[in-house]
Motif scaffolding. Structure first.
Motif, mmCIF file in Angstrom:
data_model
loop_
_atom_site.group_PDB
_atom_site.id
_atom_site.type_symbol
_atom_site.label_atom_id
_atom_site.label_comp_id
_atom_site.label_asym_id
_atom_site.label_seq_id
_atom_site.Cartn_x
_atom_site.Cartn_y
_atom_site.Cartn_z
ATOM 1 N N SER A 185 19.805 -38.056 -0.740
ATOM 2 C CA SER A 185 18.391 -37.866 -1.094
ATOM 3 C C SER A 185 18.204 -37.399 -2.533
ATOM 4 N N LEU A 186 19.304 -37.072 -3.221
ATOM 5 C CA LEU A 186 19.187 -36.627 -4.620
ATOM 6 C C LEU A 186 18.996 -37.838 -5.536
ATOM 7 N N LYS A 187 17.780 -38.383 -5.534
ATOM 8 C CA LYS A 187 17.538 -39.604 -6.302
ATOM 9 C C LYS A 187 17.755 -39.391 -7.809
ATOM 10 N N ALA A 188 17.503 -38.154 -8.273
ATOM 11 C CA ALA A 188 17.684 -37.865 -9.703
ATOM 12 C C ALA A 188 19.155 -37.996 -10.097
ATOM 13 N N TYR A 189 20.052 -37.870 -9.105
ATOM 14 C CA TYR A 189 21.482 -37.990 -9.400
ATOM 15 C C TYR A 189 22.072 -39.233 -8.753
ATOM 16 N N GLY A 190 21.297 -40.305 -8.738
ATOM 17 C CA GLY A 190 21.830 -41.589 -8.310
ATOM 18 C C GLY A 190 21.635 -41.922 -6.846
ATOM 19 N N GLY A 191 21.343 -40.911 -6.014
ATOM 20 C CA GLY A 191 21.151 -41.174 -4.596
ATOM 21 C C GLY A 191 22.311 -41.940 -3.995
ATOM 22 N N ASP A 192 21.959 -43.035 -3.308
ATOM 23 C CA ASP A 192 22.937 -43.881 -2.640
ATOM 24 C C ASP A 192 23.967 -44.496 -3.588
ATOM 25 N N ASP A 193 23.510 -44.793 -4.829
ATOM 26 C CA ASP A 193 24.348 -45.569 -5.745
ATOM 27 C C ASP A 193 25.429 -44.745 -6.422
ATOM 28 N N GLY A 194 25.313 -43.418 -6.349
ATOM 29 C CA GLY A 194 26.285 -42.588 -7.023
ATOM 30 C C GLY A 194 25.917 -42.357 -8.475
ATOM 31 N N LEU A 195 26.786 -41.658 -9.154
ATOM 32 C CA LEU A 195 26.480 -41.192 -10.502
ATOM 33 C C LEU A 195 27.713 -41.384 -11.375
ATOM 34 N N SER A 196 27.529 -42.028 -12.535
ATOM 35 C CA SER A 196 28.653 -42.198 -13.460
ATOM 36 C C SER A 196 28.719 -41.019 -14.421
ATOM 37 N N LEU A 197 29.935 -40.602 -14.747
ATOM 38 C CA LEU A 197 30.108 -39.529 -15.712
ATOM 39 C C LEU A 197 30.308 -40.137 -17.093
ATOM 40 N N ALA A 198 29.684 -39.508 -18.109
ATOM 41 C CA ALA A 198 29.795 -40.037 -19.469
ATOM 42 C C ALA A 198 31.233 -39.956 -19.972
ATOM 43 N N SER A 199 31.916 -38.881 -19.602
ATOM 44 C CA SER A 199 33.302 -38.728 -20.050
ATOM 45 C C SER A 199 34.017 -37.823 -19.055
ATOM 46 N N ARG A 200 35.281 -37.558 -19.340
ATOM 47 C CA ARG A 200 35.974 -36.568 -18.522
ATOM 48 C C ARG A 200 35.709 -35.180 -19.084
ATOM 49 N N SER A 201 35.975 -34.163 -18.267
ATOM 50 C CA SER A 201 35.803 -32.791 -18.741
ATOM 51 C C SER A 201 36.775 -32.502 -19.876
ATOM 52 N N THR A 202 36.455 -31.489 -20.685
ATOM 53 C CA THR A 202 37.366 -31.104 -21.765
ATOM 54 C C THR A 202 37.977 -29.751 -21.437
ATOM 55 N N VAL A 203 39.265 -29.592 -21.770
ATOM 56 C CA VAL A 203 39.923 -28.311 -21.516
ATOM 57 C C VAL A 203 40.421 -27.642 -22.796
ATOM 58 N N GLY A 204 40.469 -28.368 -23.913
ATOM 59 C CA GLY A 204 41.041 -27.790 -25.141
ATOM 60 C C GLY A 204 42.545 -27.628 -25.003
ATOM 61 N N MET A 205 43.127 -26.695 -25.714
ATOM 62 C CA MET A 205 44.561 -26.390 -25.668
ATOM 63 C C MET A 205 45.426 -27.637 -25.893
ATOM 64 N N GLY A 206 44.942 -28.555 -26.694
ATOM 65 C CA GLY A 206 45.744 -29.729 -27.016
ATOM 66 C C GLY A 206 45.816 -30.771 -25.917
ATOM 67 N N LEU A 207 45.078 -30.527 -24.826
ATOM 68 C CA LEU A 207 45.065 -31.509 -23.744
ATOM 69 C C LEU A 207 43.842 -32.401 -23.884
#
Lengths: 306, 333
Positions: B152-174
């Protein structure tokens, strides 16, 4: 809020509830007597619907399809019980989940192998295609009325079988205390193969009845299986009476929720939010019902085990 | 439950003073296995097929999720049929934060873990009042509620899901955008989780949990706060599942309600049962075998589920305690 809409929803709920009961009846007896979780119960519903759709198409008669399909599903169910399921009775619940999930996967893939991935169509008989005027200004589809009739008749027959016959007495004895029933001379093994056959036949009846309303497709058993589990848990595992009450409760709450919640939300927060949240809220409703029942009565409404 | 560790004939001369409720990391073969996993990206690069790094990452994340389920299912005797919901909560937490501009893993991942733990605490509080089959069904019910809530969270894609723009960042050279870096981070998290679970199981808490699995009535009778022990274990399992969810959101850069469906919970349960209920590496082995089997069979036929079903059925009928029952026999524990 007009009365006709509510009446129509009540009838739809009754019809859905009765079909759920046909599935839940077999499931609750399997669960109650053998303490066995059967995730493959929905597969019997699917196989029944496929058989009925295929035979109906081949013979050109819905009735031939229904009759032969029910027999076919019953045979399939009993074969499954004799070859695989009876090896799982004495095992713990997790093994039963794994074993019957494997059967579910194989049934789905087997059906896809034989019939392909496209849904089959199953048409209701022409004599039941039109609407029936129940009262002035309110007509209701004849086929849905027919389903309600079949559901009531089958539920009645099952009630007589379970409550007023010797076999039924043995089934009830097995459900409330298997060891004691065996000690008193009931052949639980044979009885159980028969229960499984009847359960499969009931699944096929439900599959055949629902087929014209929903698509006959791979995976059709899974979503309704979860509902059937909800029904028997609400009713109390092993109790036919509980299954009937639970099925009607779930059927009415689910159907009414789908119509009434969007209406209420529409009035309360506007059409945009209503169309977004309405269907999801309606789907959640029966799970709230179940969690609520279990919170107050942890063993369901009509507990069978003492 | 048949999952209890069985004593072998060699108990007359115990080699160590540890109890049968203790679990060993079995370094004798797990260290060589870890060495292989560490070398895997290099081996894949040498073979010229880096596809396998992505597959291995997915397997490791499933292994983490299955291990978290095994903590309550295998060691606590709680057959939870809604574990995928906690994975989904973690994944959606990361995705939703990402959409509002929070890319740091140091913020998003702990929040994902915390939120999953909180929801597990609430679900556990209600569910743990019931027993047996009713517990299985009520955990399923809560998972379905969360599933429909996410739809029911239509703002976050609802049925279709949600794509992430990128992966998370951790720093520390990773750089998590790099598949190899992401693989090593996942491997590190899994190893830490396994060490943590082992320490938990061998501590007083873990012993009490396993004793509750064996005989809940007796544990209640001798004065253990059984409900509280089970609730804490359930919450920890939910937290670990949330961490797996955060990793899932990152590995595919995509979240959808499908990852919270009941069949996903079923799949996690099947991995645990396949690998070995109540065996420390049960979840890991189940995830590896299940996913590799799926990968292998789908190469040969589109009807691979038929083969998968047959293998699962074979395991149930022939190896009641899962694959690790063979290992356990060999180890002579």
């Amino acid at each position: 809020m007009n009365g006709i809409l509510i009446l129509e929803q009540m009838l739809n709920g009754l019809q859905f509830g009765l079909m759920l009961f046909l599935l839940a009846a077999g499931l609750t007896l399997v669960f109650g007597i053998m303490d066995m979780i059967n995730l493959a119960h929905g597969s019997l519903y699917m196989v029944g619907a496929y058989l009925i759709a295929t035979i109906s198409a081949a013979t050109g008669s819905f009735w031939w399809g229904l009759g032969l399909g029910i027999v076919g599903a019953a045979v399939f169910g009993m074969l499954l019980e004799l070859t695989i399921l009876r090896r799982l009775y004495q095992r713990d619940h997790v093994s039963q989940v794994l074993g019957t999930f494997a059967i579910l996967l194989m049934c789905n893939e087997g059906v896809r192998l034989i019939w392909g991935s496209q849904p089959l169509s199953l048409n209701p008989p022409a004599s039941l295609a039109g609407p029936v005027e129940l009262m002035a200004g309110f007509s209701y589809p004849a086929y849905r009325l027919f389903i309600i009739g079949v559901g009531l008749v089958v539920a009645g027959l099952l009630y007589v079988l379970i409550v007023h016959t010797r076999v039924g007495m043995q089934v009830r004895a097995g459900a409330s205390n298997r060891e004691m029933a065996m000690a008193m001379g009931t052949n639980v093994r044979t009885l159980f193969t028969a229960v499984f056959g009847v359960g499969a036949a009931l699944c096929a009846v439900a599959g055949g009845m629902m087929g014209p309303l929903l698509a006959v497709q791979v995976g059709m058993g899974e979503s309704i299986l979860i509902l059937a589990f909800v029904v028997i848990v609400i009713g109390g595992i092993g109790s036919i009476r509980g299954a009937l009450l639970g099925a009607l409760l779930v059927g009415v709450v689910d159907t009414a929720g789908r119509t009434l919640i969007p209406l209420f939300l529409n009035a309360a927060v506007g059409p945009q939010a209503a169309s977004n949240a309405g269907p999801a809220l309606a789907s959640i409703l029966i799970y709230i019902l179940m969690a609520g029942v279990l919170f107050f009565k942890p063993r369901g409404l009509f507990p069978t085990h003492g | 439950m048949s999952s209890s560790p069985t004593m072998s004939h060699s108990t007359s001369t115990p080699k160590t003073a540890t109890s049968i409720l203790d679990h060993s990391l079995q370094l004798r073969w797990s260290l060589p296995a870890l060495a292989v996993l560490l070398a895997l990206p290099a081996l894949a690069a040498w073979a010229g097929d880096t596809f396998y790094v992505g597959l291995a990452t997915r397997v490791l994340i499933f292994a983490l999720a299955a291990t978290s389920l095994n903590l309550i299912l295998g060691f606590g005797g709680m057959v939870s049929f809604g574990h995928a919901a906690f994975v989904g909560v973690g994944a959606y937490c990361v995705a939703v934060l990402m959409q509002s501009g929070v890319v740091s893993a140091w913020v998003a991942w702990p929040l994902a873990v915390g939120l999953s733990a909180l929801i597990a605490l609430l679900v556990g509080f209600v569910s743990l009042r019931t027993q047996g089959v009713y517990f299985i069904m009520i955990t399923l019910a809560f998972a379905q509620m969360l599933y429909y809530l996410v739809i029911s969270l239509k703002a976050y894609g609802g049925d279709d899901g949600l794509s992430l723009a990128s992966r998370s960042t951790v720093g520390m050279g990773l750089d998590l955008g790099d598949d190899t870096h992401f693989y090593y981070l996942t491997l590190g998290i899994l190893v830490l989780a396994l060490v943590g679970v082992t320490r938990l199981l061998n501590a007083r808490f873990g012993h009490a949990l396993q004793a509750i699995r064996e005989n809940e009535v007796r544990m209640t009778a001798i004065g253990f706060p059984v409900f509280r022990y089970k609730l804490v274990a359930f919450t920890i399992a939910g937290a670990l599942a949330g961490l797996a969810g955060a990793l899932f959101a990152n590995v595919g850069s995509f979240v959808s309600p499908a990852m919270m469906q009941w069949s996903q919970s079923g799949m996690l349960m099947i991995m645990v049962i396949l690998g070995g209920v109540g065996h420390l590496y049960g979840g890991v082995m189940g995830a590896i075998v299940f996913l590799l089997l799926e990968e292998l069979l789908s190469h040969y036929t589109i009807h691979w589920q038929l083969g998968l079903g047959a293998v699962l059925l074979g395991v149930v009928l022939l190896a009641p305690n899962g694959i690790s029952s063979f290992l356990r026999r060999k180890e002579g524990v």
